[in-house]
Write a protein that holds these residues in place. Structure first.
Motif, PDB file in Angstrom:
ATOM      1  N   ALA A 258      36.779  41.287  49.699  1.00 59.85           N
ATOM      2  CA  ALA A 258      37.557  42.330  48.950  1.00 59.85           C
ATOM      3  C   ALA A 258      39.667  42.549  48.910  1.00 59.85           C
ATOM      4  O   ALA A 258      39.940  42.532  48.237  1.00 59.85           O
ATOM      5  N   THR A 259      39.889  40.897  50.440  1.00 56.17           N
ATOM      6  CA  THR A 259      40.935  41.299  50.952  1.00 56.17           C
ATOM      7  C   THR A 259      41.130  40.384  50.205  1.00 56.17           C
ATOM      8  O   THR A 259      42.558  40.295  50.005  1.00 56.17           O
ATOM      9  N   VAL A 260      39.902  39.162  50.501  1.00 59.97           N
ATOM     10  CA  VAL A 260      40.493  38.175  50.469  1.00 59.97           C
ATOM     11  C   VAL A 260      41.214  37.985  48.478  1.00 59.97           C
ATOM     12  O   VAL A 260      42.023  37.221  47.659  1.00 59.97           O
ATOM     13  N   ALA A 261      40.392  38.520  47.343  1.00 57.35           N
ATOM     14  CA  ALA A 261      40.391  38.867  46.477  1.00 57.35           C
ATOM     15  C   ALA A 261      42.145  39.584  46.275  1.00 57.35           C
ATOM     16  O   ALA A 261      42.393  39.452  44.802  1.00 57.35           O
ATOM     17  N   ASP A 262      42.388  40.948  46.777  1.00 58.59           N
ATOM     18  CA  ASP A 262      43.646  41.569  46.492  1.00 58.59           C
ATOM     19  C   ASP A 262      44.719  40.647  47.072  1.00 58.59           C
ATOM     20  O   ASP A 262      45.700  40.516  46.192  1.00 58.59           O
ATOM     21  N   ALA A 263      44.323  39.279  48.418  1.00 55.44           N
ATOM     22  CA  ALA A 263      45.418  39.055  48.098  1.00 55.44           C
ATOM     23  C   ALA A 263      46.022  37.404  47.497  1.00 55.44           C
ATOM     24  O   ALA A 263      47.069  37.045  46.959  1.00 55.44           O
ATOM     25  N   TYR A 264      44.789  37.161  47.008  1.00 55.74           N
ATOM     26  CA  TYR A 264      44.335  36.208  45.196  1.00 55.74           C
ATOM     27  C   TYR A 264      45.334  36.814  44.117  1.00 55.74           C
ATOM     28  O   TYR A 264      46.465  36.998  43.820  1.00 55.74           O
ATOM     29  N   ALA A 265      45.459  37.952  43.910  1.00 53.27           N
ATOM     30  CA  ALA A 265      46.117  38.507  43.192  1.00 53.27           C
ATOM     31  C   ALA A 265      47.077  39.251  43.175  1.00 53.27           C
ATOM     32  O   ALA A 265      47.986  38.387  41.941  1.00 53.27           O
ATOM     33  N   GLN A 266      47.519  39.290  44.029  1.00 56.77           N
ATOM     34  CA  GLN A 266      49.082  39.400  44.847  1.00 56.77           C
ATOM     35  C   GLN A 266      49.348  38.169  44.908  1.00 56.77           C
ATOM     36  O   GLN A 266      50.614  38.500  43.753  1.00 56.77           O
ATOM     37  N   ALA A 267      49.084  37.724  44.585  1.00 55.48           N
ATOM     38  CA  ALA A 267      49.742  36.451  44.668  1.00 55.48           C
ATOM     39  C   ALA A 267      50.221  35.389  43.313  1.00 55.48           C
ATOM     40  O   ALA A 267      50.743  34.330  43.307  1.00 55.48           O
ATOM     41  N   GLY A 268      49.373  35.823  42.336  1.00 62.90           N
ATOM     42  CA  GLY A 268      49.571  34.934  41.457  1.00 62.90           C
ATOM     43  C   GLY A 268      48.215  33.573  41.446  1.00 62.90           C
ATOM     44  O   GLY A 268      48.262  33.115  40.959  1.00 62.90           O
TER      45      GLY A 268
END
Length: 381
Positions: A258-268
């Motif tokens: 979940a945390t990595v998915a959020d970081a991916y989304a923020q970074a595009g």
């Protein structure tokens, strides 16, 4: 509406520094910390008076560790904060500094991680609510059970777990700041002594002490202070989450997912964009779990991808070029900061013998007892 790091002022890592991670010894924590801070400031090309705020990550030193250390650089009146978030202490301090600079409160913020072995027990022993499992499932037993489950589900063998340690020790042998700077063969890793289940001593991270520091700056500060923009690495995203209910699934892996998915989304970005990854491998099984949770391998396939060399230096994505917690060491407070330093060094192309070719985008991941997970994505200009 919450505002992400990417929606604020651009933030960069301009300087990195370390005191070598080492076995517990008589070195004062002030000496450990000052060594790392002075190196980071020198690397950035900044003097101490230019620093607007400081965040000190510790998990074991006790309260009020910042000023007794940082006063030796000069008493400038800047705001200081001590951050404790278990193994994610350094990552959490870095997150706070990034948001501080991104919000415009500071132009230059210092992040220091420093620790020595604990002088008192943790807060979990003072809750007044005894844990029925505490005496029976310490962290190593928890991860040994996860290792057994993974080996059964993926059809893997103990040799696949040992391969994680073999890779990371090979990287640590190239890292002058590593606590375990010695390459190991699969036979040495498997030889033991056994600690819990399939996990041997060399598949468990060592206790130790040390320090790491990074200097976080705004885009404006790079030009205003005459910094070398080509060596400043952009922080694209910062994500910090805590545990939820995951049913029978491994909370460590699901929290990471979940945390990595959020970081991916923020970074595009997505997993295919990553070149280097530093992850929380306190026990060898964790690397296999987290690689899959990050989308770097299909479920149950991380061991095979590892065996194929996909996560080696020069492979598809280099994992734990520093040596990871297994080889670099895990003195708790500094670990997350050291990960940022390693990724910055890789993205600058300055990692020497352990340089991963063409590294442009990196991810740092730490899990903290509690449980929390911190993930940051960095990218070279």
């Amino acid at each position: 509406m919450k505002i992400t790091l990417a929606q604020q002022r651009p933030v960069y890592v301009a300087g990195v520094g370390w005191h070598r991670f080492q076995k517990p010894g008589p070195t004062p924590y002030v000496q450990l910390g000052l060594t790392a801070v002075r190196q980071a400031l020198g690397d950035a090309g900044l003097g101490w008076p230019r620093v607007d705020s400081a965040y000190t990550a510790t998990a074991m030193l006790g309260m009020a560790a910042s000023r007794p250390l940082l006063k030796h650089l000069g008493v400038t009146g800047i705001p200081m904060m001590q951050v404790e978030n278990a193994s994610a202490s350094g990552s959490s301090a870095f997150r706070l500094a990034c948001h501080d600079v991104a919000a415009g409160t500071s132009d230059v913020s210092l992040v220091l991680g420093v620790d020595k072995l604990p002088t008192s027990s943790g807060a979990s022993n003072a809750t007044g609510v005894p844990s029925l499992a505490a005496d029976y499932v310490p962290p190593v037993a928890h991860f040994a059970l996860l290792a057994d489950e993974y080996l059964d589900r993926a059809g893997a063998k103990p040799e696949h777990l040992a391969a994680v340690a073999v890779k990371n020790f090979a990287n640590a042998a190239l890292n002058p700041n590593a606590q375990r700077p010695k390459a190991r063969s699969p036979q040495e890793v498997l030889a033991g002594p056994p600690i819990a289940g399939p996990l041997t001593r060399l598949q468990c991270c060592p206790l130790g002490e040390g320090a790491a520091a990074v200097v976080v700056v705004s885009d404006d500060a790079i030009d205003d202070l005459g910094l070398d923009r080509s060596r400043c690495v952009r922080v694209l995203s910062s994500s910090l989450r805590s545990e939820e209910l995951y049913g029978a699934k491994s909370f460590d892996a699901e929290l990471t997912r979940a945390t990595v998915a959020d970081a991916y989304a923020q970074a595009g970005i997505g997993p295919d964009d990553l070149d280097v990854v530093e992850l929380h491998d306190a026990f060898s099984i964790e690397e296999l779990q987290y690689i899959e949770a990050m989308g770097l391998a299909e479920e149950g396939r991380a061991a095979l991808s590892l065996a194929a060399g996909e996560f080696d230096l020069g492979g598809r994505v280099a994992v734990s070029t520093s040596g990871g917690l297994l080889g670099f060491g895990h003195p708790i407070g500094p670990t997350g900061v050291a990960q940022i330093g390693e990724i910055t060094t890789q993205l600058r192309g300055e990692a020497g013998a352990r340089q991963h070719p063409g590294a442009r985008t990196g991810l740092a991941h730490m899990v903290g007892l509690g449980a929390v997970c911190a993930v940051h994505v960095l990218q070279t200009p």
